[in-house]
Design an enzyme around this catalytic site. Sequence first.
Site, PDB file in Angstrom:
ATOM      1  CG  ASP A   1      -1.589   1.232   1.558  1.00 42.25           C
ATOM      2  OD1 ASP A   1      -1.819   2.006   0.608  1.00 42.25           O
ATOM      3  OD2 ASP A   1      -1.914   1.473   2.743  1.00 42.25           O
TER       4      ASP A   1
ATOM      5  CG  ASP B   1      -5.886   3.154   0.507  1.00 40.25           C
ATOM      6  OD1 ASP B   1      -4.996   2.276   0.655  1.00 40.25           O
ATOM      7  OD2 ASP B   1      -6.567   3.246  -0.535  1.00 40.25           O
TER       8      ASP B   1
ATOM      9  CG  ASP C   1      -1.367   1.541  -3.765  1.00 42.41           C
ATOM     10  OD1 ASP C   1      -0.183   1.253  -4.000  1.00 42.41           O
ATOM     11  OD2 ASP C   1      -1.729   2.254  -2.797  1.00 42.41           O
TER      12      ASP C   1
ATOM     13  CG  ASP D   1      -7.441 -13.175 -12.455  1.00 43.13           C
ATOM     14  OD1 ASP D   1      -8.280 -13.886 -13.032  1.00 43.13           O
ATOM     15  OD2 ASP D   1      -6.892 -13.479 -11.401  1.00 43.13           O
TER      16      ASP D   1
ATOM     17  CG  ASP E   1     -12.247 -16.392 -12.344  1.00 45.52           C
ATOM     18  OD1 ASP E   1     -11.528 -16.704 -11.399  1.00 45.52           O
ATOM     19  OD2 ASP E   1     -13.500 -16.257 -12.257  1.00 45.52           O
TER      20      ASP E   1
ATOM     21  CD  GLU F   1     -10.061 -20.722 -10.893  1.00 42.94           C
ATOM     22  OE1 GLU F   1      -9.998 -20.806  -9.667  1.00 42.94           O
ATOM     23  OE2 GLU F   1     -10.859 -19.942 -11.472  1.00 42.94           O
TER      24      GLU F   1
ATOM     25  CG  HIS G   1      -7.001 -15.433  -4.793  1.00 43.22           C
ATOM     26  ND1 HIS G   1      -6.390 -16.053  -5.860  1.00 43.22           N
ATOM     27  CD2 HIS G   1      -8.289 -15.245  -5.156  1.00 43.22           C
ATOM     28  CE1 HIS G   1      -7.283 -16.213  -6.825  1.00 43.22           C
ATOM     29  NE2 HIS G   1      -8.448 -15.737  -6.426  1.00 43.22           N
ATOM     30  CG  ASP G   2      -9.864 -18.646  -4.905  1.00 47.86           C
ATOM     31  OD1 ASP G   2     -10.281 -17.570  -4.442  1.00 47.86           O
ATOM     32  OD2 ASP G   2      -9.868 -18.919  -6.119  1.00 47.86           O
TER      33      ASP G   2
HETATM   34  C1  NOJ Z   1     -12.032 -18.160  -9.000  1.00 52.05           C
HETATM   35  C2  NOJ Z   1     -11.351 -17.019  -8.308  1.00 52.05           C
HETATM   36  O1  NOJ Z   1     -10.024 -17.370  -8.040  1.00 52.05           O
HETATM   37  C3  NOJ Z   1     -12.164 -16.728  -7.067  1.00 52.05           C
HETATM   38  O2  NOJ Z   1     -11.506 -15.875  -6.171  1.00 52.05           O
HETATM   39  C4  NOJ Z   1     -13.509 -16.193  -7.500  1.00 52.05           C
HETATM   40  O3  NOJ Z   1     -14.323 -15.998  -6.390  1.00 52.05           O
HETATM   41  C5  NOJ Z   1     -14.204 -17.192  -8.451  1.00 52.05           C
HETATM   42  N1  NOJ Z   1     -13.338 -17.711  -9.433  1.00 52.05           N
HETATM   43  C6  NOJ Z   1     -15.354 -16.518  -9.155  1.00 52.05           C
HETATM   44  O4  NOJ Z   1     -14.867 -15.578 -10.077  1.00 52.05           O
END
Ligand code: NOJ
Length: 542
Positions: free
Chosen positions: A21, A25, A29, A98, A200, A255, A317-318
Amino acid sequence: MSQERLKRYGVYQIYPISFCDSDGDGKGDIKGILSKLDYLASIGVKNLWISPLYASPMRDMGYDISDYYAINPLFGTMEDFDRLVQEARRRDIRIIMDLVVNHTSSDHPWFQEALRSPESKYREYYIFRHGEKGRRPNNWTSSFGGSAWEPVPGEEDNYYLHLYGKEQPDLNWDNEEVYQEVKKILGFWMEKGVYGFRCDVISEIYKSSFENGRKGKISTPVGMEHFVAQPGCHLILKRLRKEVIEPRGGVLIGELYGVDQPQAEAFLDRELDTLFGFEITDTKGLFRQQMRPSDFKDVLIRWQEGVSCNGNYLENHDQHRSVGKYVQRGRNEVSGAKMLLTLLCALKGVPFFYQGEELGLVDYDRLSPEESHDVVRSFLESLLRRFALPGFLRHRLARKFGRDDARGPMPFSGIDGYGFTLPGRKPWQKFYEISPERNVEREERDPSSVLQYFRKVLSLRQSDDVLSLGTIRFLPSDKEILSFLREYGGERRYALFNLSNRSRKAPVLPGSRRSLILSNIYPAEKNSTLLPYECRLYRIDA
Ligand code: NOJ
């Protein structure tokens, strides 16, 4: 060539809100990323995938796009982005965006127009269907929970499809105009110098029928046989690759949600350069956070043998952090973290690293439901409350499927603000207070740190054709030991991994003359016992 670049150098993922950052904030960024390009170059990053930076109401943290041609003001301006691409190129780093085109945000002007006027051509951009007498068009469920159909406000028995949140309506890929729009978007960013796209949930874009789906495991959505890996999806990818990506020498990474290993290879036939499956994330068991070493080994081998260019990842991140999932937390976790990084660098395919993985970060699992920003977690919390589950079970389930734990700010130093934000400022999500000793500055100073090791092992992969481009052959071994040969141009490397937290007997090593290139244990062990999570890489000379 492009695929070779991915294989050799791997890909590093930035989750922009949590990377750096610059203005205090509390949210990362683009200027923050710019300020860390030298750091990224110094650890060997050459391909940088950045999670969505586009304009978005952020209901799903940017995976809900309201304008594909604009940068989210939260992250900066288009000028900042252009500078990022240029400055990255100066350091031989390519930017991968992405691309989220299974759905848009419900705030997107296309969808807003579709709602406003049923006669508009934008109705055909999405998937609207009539139900019957209050029943939804079919029994499909959303990956985020509940029905995949949302009533259209003010229209009786009319619904739109959303395979994710209801603020993420699915696009209608049966409409040529949608294809042309997406083609234009890809061209726009590639003209700016973007190297390619991480697409995605690309496996789900094409819906072949709207029949009811079979009910399967409770953790998988209903209806997938009608929309995962359909022939229409392959045709679209082939077209996009030929018309937009190939002429510009770019890359496509997919993905593949819901795709199993036998279906995956087809996506590499003039479609994607590499892909991620999800089997590697399945710990088998509703409450199980950690994967058994033998299950880990099985799934690794299957995807290595059955997929010619797999995207090898252990966190993003998931998902949860890999330390704690594939290796046990505690005394041996540093060896474990190094072992996992070695594995990514030794396997065939493309290694993917997620910000902070190079530090050995662990899950930040102490966010209360109120502190969470994740739509999946909030859905789960409310569902579980309805079933009156005891608090500790609710917490375990919400943690297992919730996606907050690896989304915290990146710690660059130990000072106030952790080098992520300015001192005295509050980050958008709590810091990794669980492992305060893991931050870039400290690990730079410690020769035995995960970070220093990461530099070494990644540079080894990048400079070695055998590790980056060679074939792979697995050798028989105990069920918690992984042992394989890589071969290229007549040269061979041998890799040995103890996936368990116990000392194990090493298998008989191949070749009579071999030399140890790298090990995660210092001083390197040479005997026939493998310590917990020990790994070794050898060159075979004869
Ligand atoms: C996969 C992404 O990595 C995830 O973070 C997102 O919530 C879903 N696709 C829906 O776009």
